[in-house]
Design a protein around this motif. Sequence first.
Motif, PDB file in Angstrom:
ATOM      1  N   PRO A   1       0.780  -1.237   0.000  1.00 27.07           N
ATOM      2  CA  PRO A   1       0.000   0.000   0.000  1.00 27.07           C
ATOM      3  C   PRO A   1       0.812   1.288   0.000  1.00 27.07           C
ATOM      4  N   MET A   2       2.131   1.203   0.132  1.00 29.28           N
ATOM      5  CA  MET A   2       2.929   2.419   0.301  1.00 29.28           C
ATOM      6  C   MET A   2       2.987   3.239  -0.988  1.00 29.28           C
ATOM      7  N   ASP A   3       2.892   4.568  -0.821  1.00 28.26           N
ATOM      8  CA  ASP A   3       2.912   5.507  -1.924  1.00 28.26           C
ATOM      9  C   ASP A   3       3.813   6.685  -1.563  1.00 28.26           C
ATOM     10  N   PRO A   4       4.992   6.789  -2.195  1.00 26.15           N
ATOM     11  CA  PRO A   4       5.502   5.982  -3.306  1.00 26.15           C
ATOM     12  C   PRO A   4       5.986   4.608  -2.832  1.00 26.15           C
ATOM     13  N   PRO A   5       6.062   3.624  -3.730  1.00 28.51           N
ATOM     14  CA  PRO A   5       6.542   2.301  -3.324  1.00 28.51           C
ATOM     15  C   PRO A   5       8.027   2.339  -2.980  1.00 28.51           C
ATOM     16  N   PRO A   6       8.444   1.641  -1.937  1.00 28.42           N
ATOM     17  CA  PRO A   6       9.874   1.607  -1.611  1.00 28.42           C
ATOM     18  C   PRO A   6      10.679   0.921  -2.711  1.00 28.42           C
ATOM     19  N   ASP A   7      11.906   1.365  -2.866  1.00 29.06           N
ATOM     20  CA  ASP A   7      12.846   0.767  -3.810  1.00 29.06           C
ATOM     21  C   ASP A   7      13.829  -0.079  -3.015  1.00 29.06           C
ATOM     22  N   HIS A   8      13.840  -1.390  -3.278  1.00 31.11           N
ATOM     23  CA  HIS A   8      14.755  -2.305  -2.591  1.00 31.11           C
ATOM     24  C   HIS A   8      15.942  -2.690  -3.463  1.00 31.11           C
ATOM     25  N   GLY A   9      16.033  -2.071  -4.640  1.00 35.27           N
ATOM     26  CA  GLY A   9      17.101  -2.427  -5.574  1.00 35.27           C
ATOM     27  C   GLY A   9      16.682  -3.451  -6.598  1.00 35.27           C
ATOM     28  N   GLU A  10      15.380  -3.723  -6.692  1.00 33.79           N
ATOM     29  CA  GLU A  10      14.891  -4.754  -7.605  1.00 33.79           C
ATOM     30  C   GLU A  10      15.398  -4.556  -9.025  1.00 33.79           C
ATOM     31  N   GLU A  11      15.405  -3.288  -9.482  1.00 40.03           N
ATOM     32  CA  GLU A  11      15.799  -3.007 -10.863  1.00 40.03           C
ATOM     33  C   GLU A  11      17.211  -2.449 -10.983  1.00 40.03           C
ATOM     34  N   SER A  12      17.840  -2.173  -9.860  1.00 39.74           N
ATOM     35  CA  SER A  12      19.120  -1.459  -9.936  1.00 39.74           C
ATOM     36  C   SER A  12      20.317  -2.204  -9.377  1.00 39.74           C
ATOM     37  N   TYR A  13      20.130  -3.068  -8.368  1.00 36.98           N
ATOM     38  CA  TYR A  13      21.305  -3.642  -7.697  1.00 36.98           C
ATOM     39  C   TYR A  13      21.936  -4.725  -8.566  1.00 36.98           C
ATOM     40  N   ARG A  14      23.227  -4.585  -8.814  1.00 38.77           N
ATOM     41  CA  ARG A  14      23.990  -5.570  -9.573  1.00 38.77           C
ATOM     42  C   ARG A  14      25.093  -6.140  -8.687  1.00 38.77           C
ATOM     43  N   GLY A  15      25.100  -7.431  -8.508  1.00 34.56           N
ATOM     44  CA  GLY A  15      26.122  -8.064  -7.684  1.00 34.56           C
ATOM     45  C   GLY A  15      27.412  -8.304  -8.449  1.00 34.56           C
ATOM     46  N   SER A  16      28.485  -8.548  -7.694  1.00 35.29           N
ATOM     47  CA  SER A  16      29.791  -8.807  -8.312  1.00 35.29           C
ATOM     48  C   SER A  16      30.548  -9.903  -7.578  1.00 35.29           C
ATOM     49  N   GLY A  17      29.819 -10.807  -6.919  1.00 38.68           N
ATOM     50  CA  GLY A  17      30.456 -11.953  -6.276  1.00 38.68           C
ATOM     51  C   GLY A  17      31.149 -11.665  -4.963  1.00 38.68           C
ATOM     52  N   ARG A  18      30.801 -10.554  -4.328  1.00 39.42           N
ATOM     53  CA  ARG A  18      31.516 -10.160  -3.107  1.00 39.42           C
ATOM     54  C   ARG A  18      31.187 -11.045  -1.918  1.00 39.42           C
ATOM     55  N   LEU A  19      30.072 -11.771  -1.958  1.00 43.05           N
ATOM     56  CA  LEU A  19      29.691 -12.660  -0.850  1.00 43.05           C
ATOM     57  C   LEU A  19      29.465 -14.086  -1.355  1.00 43.05           C
ATOM     58  N   GLU A  20      30.189 -14.480  -2.366  1.00 42.20           N
ATOM     59  CA  GLU A  20      29.992 -15.775  -2.992  1.00 42.20           C
ATOM     60  C   GLU A  20      30.128 -16.915  -1.974  1.00 42.20           C
ATOM     61  N   GLY A  21      29.085 -17.741  -1.880  1.00 41.92           N
ATOM     62  CA  GLY A  21      29.103 -18.905  -1.007  1.00 41.92           C
ATOM     63  C   GLY A  21      28.821 -18.631   0.453  1.00 41.92           C
ATOM     64  N   ARG A  22      28.593 -17.378   0.832  1.00 44.53           N
ATOM     65  CA  ARG A  22      28.337 -17.054   2.244  1.00 44.53           C
ATOM     66  C   ARG A  22      26.926 -17.494   2.641  1.00 44.53           C
TER      67      ARG A  22
END
Length: 296
Positions: A33-54
């Motif tokens: 219901p939040m307006d504006p909707p929160p941004d959790h990084g759904e469309e923007s966050y790109r990983g680079s293996g910094r926590l691989e296997g954790r």
Amino acid sequence: MADEQHAQQDPTTQHPRPDFPQQDQAHPGWTGPMDPPPDHGEESYRGSGRLEGRKAVITGGDSGIGRAVALAFAREGADVLFTHLDEEESDARETARLVEEAGRKAVAVSCDIREEGNCRALIDRAVAEFGRVDVLVNNAAYQMAQPDGIEAITTEQFDRVMRTNLYGMFWLTKFALPHMPRGASVINSTSVQAYQPSPHLLDYAMTKGAIVTFTQGLAQMLAERGIRVNAVAPGPVWTPLIPATLPDTAEFGKQSPMGRPAQPAELAPAYVYLASQEASFITAEILNATGGTPLP
């Protein structure tokens, strides 16, 4: 919402600015219901293996900062077990979907961390699922504004704030430590309220100050065991807790020098950094993310 994690942008206009529509929700609050909707990084966050296997445990991972951290950790290569309340099951399903979409294992656990037995069972579940705990993020919290002052804070409310924000953190850390190898880390969510308490959030602010002390003391205790302990201190962040616990949402975050609240996606990289090996010499630190509000 930000389209690209690494593109240079004006931070004052990167995300929505108040005034927002006035909105109210029952506790614990939901994302939809939040307006504006929160941004959790759904469309923007790109990983680079910094926590691989954790293997990570995150409390309060169904929405807000917790969801953003779960998403970021997964895209960095970590499997994630996260907690939610019974009422937050719909939000928890979305967090689990985002983690699994990143190709990692998601374990959503309904857990009230106010009870010691629940905390012990949660860590037992994490060990059963993952075999160990590499990162513990103590993020779950409770607040309820009381504009009428200390007289309006009931013992029931005070107890709930203390047990959620402090007892749960203490128990989960205590039970997780035997299963944390060298190189593991604990990350606690504190707040600007630890340093600049708002009168209407007196009991909540007390706990956030205690989290700073817990973080710095525990870090010294665990340094010789090769386990780092740090905290993130956000300023105003646009999460479901806001319409569920504060009476005025229209101008939320307007007081920050940036002129707006943070979005959860803007906090997640701080947690990723503190969990990663890049922060190998960083412990007992409080990473302040306040949008320009100076802190000591």
